[in-house]
Design an enzyme around this catalytic site. Structure first.
Site, PDB file in Angstrom:
ATOM      1  N   HIS A 126       0.282  -1.172   0.243  1.00 54.31           N
ATOM      2  CA  HIS A 126      -0.142  -0.144   0.015  1.00 54.31           C
ATOM      3  C   HIS A 126       0.489   0.914  -0.032  1.00 54.31           C
ATOM      4  CE1 HIS A 126      -3.240   2.636   0.721  1.00 54.31           C
ATOM      5  NE2 HIS A 126      -4.358   1.908   0.446  1.00 54.31           N
ATOM      6  N   ASP A 163      -7.927  -4.974  -0.009  1.00 53.23           N
ATOM      7  CA  ASP A 163      -8.553  -6.536  -1.246  1.00 53.23           C
ATOM      8  C   ASP A 163      -7.689  -7.570  -1.029  1.00 53.23           C
ATOM      9  OD1 ASP A 163      -7.800  -3.714  -3.389  1.00 53.23           O
ATOM     10  OD2 ASP A 163      -9.627  -4.157  -3.188  1.00 53.23           O
TER      11      ASP A 163
HETATM   12  C1  SDX Z   1      -6.096  -0.335  -2.964  1.00 51.82           C
HETATM   13  O1  SDX Z   1      -4.729   3.861  -1.743  1.00 51.82           O
HETATM   14  C2  SDX Z   1      -5.317   4.035  -1.713  1.00 51.82           C
HETATM   15  O2  SDX Z   1      -6.021   4.397  -0.492  1.00 51.82           O
HETATM   16  C3  SDX Z   1      -5.738   2.854  -2.321  1.00 51.82           C
HETATM   17  C4  SDX Z   1      -7.464   1.665  -1.462  1.00 51.82           C
HETATM   18  C5  SDX Z   1      -8.672   2.471  -1.202  1.00 51.82           C
HETATM   19  O3  SDX Z   1      -9.173   2.295  -0.079  1.00 51.82           O
HETATM   20  O4  SDX Z   1      -9.067   3.657  -2.183  1.00 51.82           O
HETATM   21  O5  SDX Z   1      -6.204   1.691  -0.530  1.00 51.82           O
HETATM   22  C6  SDX Z   1      -7.389   0.624  -2.127  1.00 51.82           C
HETATM   23  O6  SDX Z   1      -5.834  -0.017  -3.913  1.00 51.82           O
HETATM   24  C7  SDX Z   1      -5.374  -1.184  -2.065  1.00 51.82           C
HETATM   25  C8  SDX Z   1      -4.488  -1.609  -2.985  1.00 51.82           C
HETATM   26  C9  SDX Z   1      -4.439  -2.530  -3.805  1.00 51.82           C
HETATM   27  N1  SDX Z   1      -3.538  -3.128  -5.174  1.00 51.82           N
HETATM   28  C10 SDX Z   1      -3.071  -4.343  -4.465  1.00 51.82           C
HETATM   29  O7  SDX Z   1      -3.223  -5.234  -3.857  1.00 51.82           O
HETATM   30  C11 SDX Z   1      -2.325  -4.529  -5.896  1.00 51.82           C
HETATM   31  C12 SDX Z   1      -0.324  -5.325  -5.285  1.00 51.82           C
HETATM   32  N2  SDX Z   1       0.181  -4.015  -4.422  1.00 51.82           N
HETATM   33  C13 SDX Z   1       0.871  -3.468  -5.596  1.00 51.82           C
HETATM   34  O8  SDX Z   1       0.860  -2.884  -7.152  1.00 51.82           O
HETATM   35  C14 SDX Z   1       1.552  -1.766  -4.557  1.00 51.82           C
HETATM   36  O9  SDX Z   1       1.578  -2.230  -3.621  1.00 51.82           O
HETATM   37  C15 SDX Z   1       0.216  -0.645  -4.301  1.00 51.82           C
HETATM   38  C16 SDX Z   1      -0.035  -0.498  -6.030  1.00 51.82           C
HETATM   39  C17 SDX Z   1      -0.837  -0.777  -3.863  1.00 51.82           C
HETATM   40  C18 SDX Z   1       1.354   0.525  -4.318  1.00 51.82           C
HETATM   41  O10 SDX Z   1       1.959   0.541  -4.719  1.00 51.82           O
HETATM   42  P1  SDX Z   1       3.700   1.882  -4.460  1.00 51.82           P
HETATM   43  O11 SDX Z   1       3.012   2.213  -2.777  1.00 51.82           O
HETATM   44  O12 SDX Z   1       4.053   2.431  -6.398  1.00 51.82           O
HETATM   45  O13 SDX Z   1       4.523   0.691  -4.504  1.00 51.82           O
HETATM   46  P2  SDX Z   1       5.664   0.456  -4.995  1.00 51.82           P
HETATM   47  O14 SDX Z   1       4.994  -0.204  -6.365  1.00 51.82           O
HETATM   48  O15 SDX Z   1       6.460   1.677  -5.132  1.00 51.82           O
HETATM   49  O16 SDX Z   1       6.225  -0.859  -4.381  1.00 51.82           O
HETATM   50  C19 SDX Z   1       7.616  -0.654  -3.868  1.00 51.82           C
HETATM   51  C20 SDX Z   1       8.140  -2.306  -3.851  1.00 51.82           C
HETATM   52  C21 SDX Z   1       8.601  -2.474  -5.150  1.00 51.82           C
HETATM   53  O17 SDX Z   1       9.383  -3.324  -5.339  1.00 51.82           O
HETATM   54  P3  SDX Z   1      11.831  -2.734  -5.137  1.00 51.82           P
HETATM   55  O18 SDX Z   1      11.247  -1.965  -6.938  1.00 51.82           O
HETATM   56  O19 SDX Z   1      11.952  -1.719  -3.914  1.00 51.82           O
HETATM   57  O20 SDX Z   1      12.093  -3.504  -5.303  1.00 51.82           O
HETATM   58  O21 SDX Z   1       7.126  -3.072  -3.484  1.00 51.82           O
HETATM   59  C22 SDX Z   1       7.260  -3.503  -3.883  1.00 51.82           C
HETATM   60  C23 SDX Z   1       7.862  -3.424  -5.166  1.00 51.82           C
HETATM   61  O22 SDX Z   1       8.128  -4.197  -6.463  1.00 51.82           O
HETATM   62  N3  SDX Z   1       6.077  -4.007  -4.165  1.00 51.82           N
HETATM   63  C24 SDX Z   1       5.449  -5.810  -3.991  1.00 51.82           C
HETATM   64  C25 SDX Z   1       4.645  -5.327  -4.288  1.00 51.82           C
HETATM   65  N4  SDX Z   1       3.349  -4.236  -3.674  1.00 51.82           N
HETATM   66  C26 SDX Z   1       5.024  -3.406  -3.742  1.00 51.82           C
HETATM   67  N5  SDX Z   1       6.116  -6.757  -4.568  1.00 51.82           N
HETATM   68  C27 SDX Z   1       5.343  -7.946  -4.688  1.00 51.82           C
HETATM   69  N6  SDX Z   1       3.824  -8.210  -4.644  1.00 51.82           N
HETATM   70  C28 SDX Z   1       3.194  -6.740  -3.941  1.00 51.82           C
HETATM   71  N7  SDX Z   1       1.979  -6.420  -4.256  1.00 51.82           N
END
Ligand code: SDX
Length: 425
Positions: free
Chosen positions: A302, A359
């Site tokens: 998140h 989620d």
């Molecule tokens: C919602 O914003 C809100 O408030 C949203 C929400 C709401 O109520 O409106 O809470 C609802 O949308 C919840 C999120 C639902 N999405 C997912 O579950 C999809 C999976 N999660 C990711 O795609 C991600 O965690 C996000 C999109 C939720 C957040 O993305 P960020 O903040 O841009 O984080 P990032 O991609 O920069 O990640 C930081 C690191 C990265 O690794 P490095 O480059 O540092 O090596 O963490 C890793 C990412 O690759 N990472 C994950 C991951 N989420 C982040 N690795 C594996 N699986 C994941 N789910």
């Protein structure tokens, strides 16, 4: 004051301190005084507004609507009552609640001509595409919405909250070739939605109170989450003067993405994939950790929560109770639990502060409620509607509101001149 030193000049910027002591540097005069802008890809460090609706502390896992902890509202309130709280800023008294729920009842019936809109969609049309289109279509029947008549806001807001569940249930019924049924005035919001989704005109439909309570809690948990992607979209569209329905229809489109509201469906698809795959949970987690695979653990991570999402904890407890009640196989829930246990103890997730978000368990709740997979994000949108409406109202009532218009740093071609086709290589 914050001091920014640039090109031998020092700009003093006011520091804004919020109700919960968050701090921001107000840079609204930066470009005028220095020619510089700030660049913050995906706005991770940028506040777009001041808001009094929802407070999140991502480090402590705190979520409050208008100061009330989400845990209390989820356990004690109703969706309609919390919707009123988020929109109007206080819990309703008896008279206010009776008027609000009366408006939800008065405006729960769709114009009969909506049937023609549905007939225009193919049977396999994605429900989120239909929902955003139909919300815009709703405004065609209410001219007062199109001219942003703020004196009619209460009715327009109640109508949208009431009819979004009718639009969703009707879309589902038509997609499976079953007759739509009308809502009953004496039913609660959640009860009426289940009734419209699953009852048939030719036989009685009994609803279990635990199932109704679970949907009520699910909807409350989804009502608002401050400046998330879809809510920021609603505010951006509203800032141009677009009407309430057009702004919320845009919110539906932003919510649809797999990284946002589409994640609840993606989580259950991921769990089913693991269930049917010839590798186990540990091997899947290893696949996620190897970036080359491009596999994410959906429902984890998140932008704001670097601790447990309080909503996921509530949904996790409800999922265990529901599966037992519904007598459904909890195989997917067990896979989810195993995934979470592995991830929460694995360095890759720990160092990136990746925890279950809203989620991760919400899709399992909807599965236990009998909601079809392609309707999962639609339910998120139904829950989020009062939050979008509250933000539209907050922005529209701000006398200092201005159209959202971010700047950019241009990195394309510098000046060049047109050449006729014959001179091009
Ligand atoms: C919602 O914003 C809100 O408030 C949203 C929400 C709401 O109520 O409106 O809470 C609802 O949308 C919840 C999120 C639902 N999405 C997912 O579950 C999809 C999976 N999660 C990711 O795609 C991600 O965690 C996000 C999109 C939720 C957040 O993305 P960020 O903040 O841009 O984080 P990032 O991609 O920069 O990640 C930081 C690191 C990265 O690794 P490095 O480059 O540092 O090596 O963490 C890793 C990412 O690759 N990472 C994950 C991951 N989420 C982040 N690795 C594996 N699986 C994941 N789910």
């Amino acid at each position: 004051m914050a001091k920014i030193e640039l090109d031998n000049m020092i700009l003093e910027c006011p520091v804004i301190v919020g109700a919960e002591k968050e701090k921001a540097i107000d840079i609204s005069e930066l470009r005028a005084k220095t020619g510089y802008i700030t660049l913050d890809d995906s706005f991770s460090n940028t506040g777009s507004c001041k808001s009094a609706i929802t407070y999140i502390d991502g480090d402590k896992g705190i979520l409050r609507y208008r100061g009330y902890p989400i845990e209390e509202l989820a356990a004690k309130s109703s969706f309609a009552e919390t919707a009123f709280l988020v929109i109007y800023g206080h819990l309703p008294n008896k008279e206010e609640y009776s008027r609000f729920s009366g408006l939800l009842t008065d405006y729960e019936i769709l114009n009969e001509s909506f049937k023609h809109h549905y007939e225009g969609f193919p049977n396999n049309a994605p429900p989120m595409a239909m929902l955003s289109a139909m919300i815009n279509a709703l405004s065609c029947y209410q001219p007062e919405v199109n001219n942003n008549d703020i004196s009619k806001f209460d009715v327009s807001a109640a109508r949208l909250i009431s009819q979004v569940r009718v639009l969703a249930a009707s879309a589902y019924k038509m997609s499976v070739g079953l007759p739509t049924v009308f809502p009953y005035p004496e039913m609660s919001y959640a009860e009426n939605f289940l009734h419209m989704m699953f009852s048939l005109p030719n036989r009685p439909y009994e609803m279990d109170q635990d199932i109704i309570d679970a949907l009520n809690m699910f909807l409350i948990l989804h009502i608002d989450h401050e400046q998330n992607c879809s809510t920021s979209t609603v505010r951006l569209v509203a800032s141009s003067g677009a009407n309430l329905y057009a702004s919320c229809a845009a919110g539906v489109c932003a919510l649809w993405g797999r990284l946002h509201g589409g994640a609840n469906q993606a989580v259950v698809e991921m769990l089913n994939h693991i269930k049917n795959a010839d590798y186990n949970v540990k091997e899947f987690i290893d696949m996620v950790k190897n970036k080359k695979n491009g596999v994410k653990l959906m429902g984890f991570g998140h932008r704001v929560y670097k601790n447990f999402d309080p909503r996921s904890k509530i949904l996790q407890a409800a999922a265990h109770k529901l599966f037992k009640k519904a007598g459904q196989s909890d195989e997917l829930l067990s896979i989810a639990q195993e995934l979470a246990d592995y991830a929460l103890n694995d360095e890759y997730f720990i160092e990136r502060k990746l925890y279950p978000n809203v989620d991760f368990y919400s899709g399992l709740i909807m599965q236990a409620l009998g909601i079809p997979l392609n309707m999962f994000t639609v339910l998120f949108a139904i829950g989020r509607m009062p939050g979008w409406i509250a933000h539209w109202k907050e922005l529209s009532e701000n006398p200092k509101r201005r159209i959202y218009r971010p700047r950019q740093i241009y990195v394309g071609e510098t000046l060049r001149h047109y050449e006729p086709m014959s001179m091009r290589g």
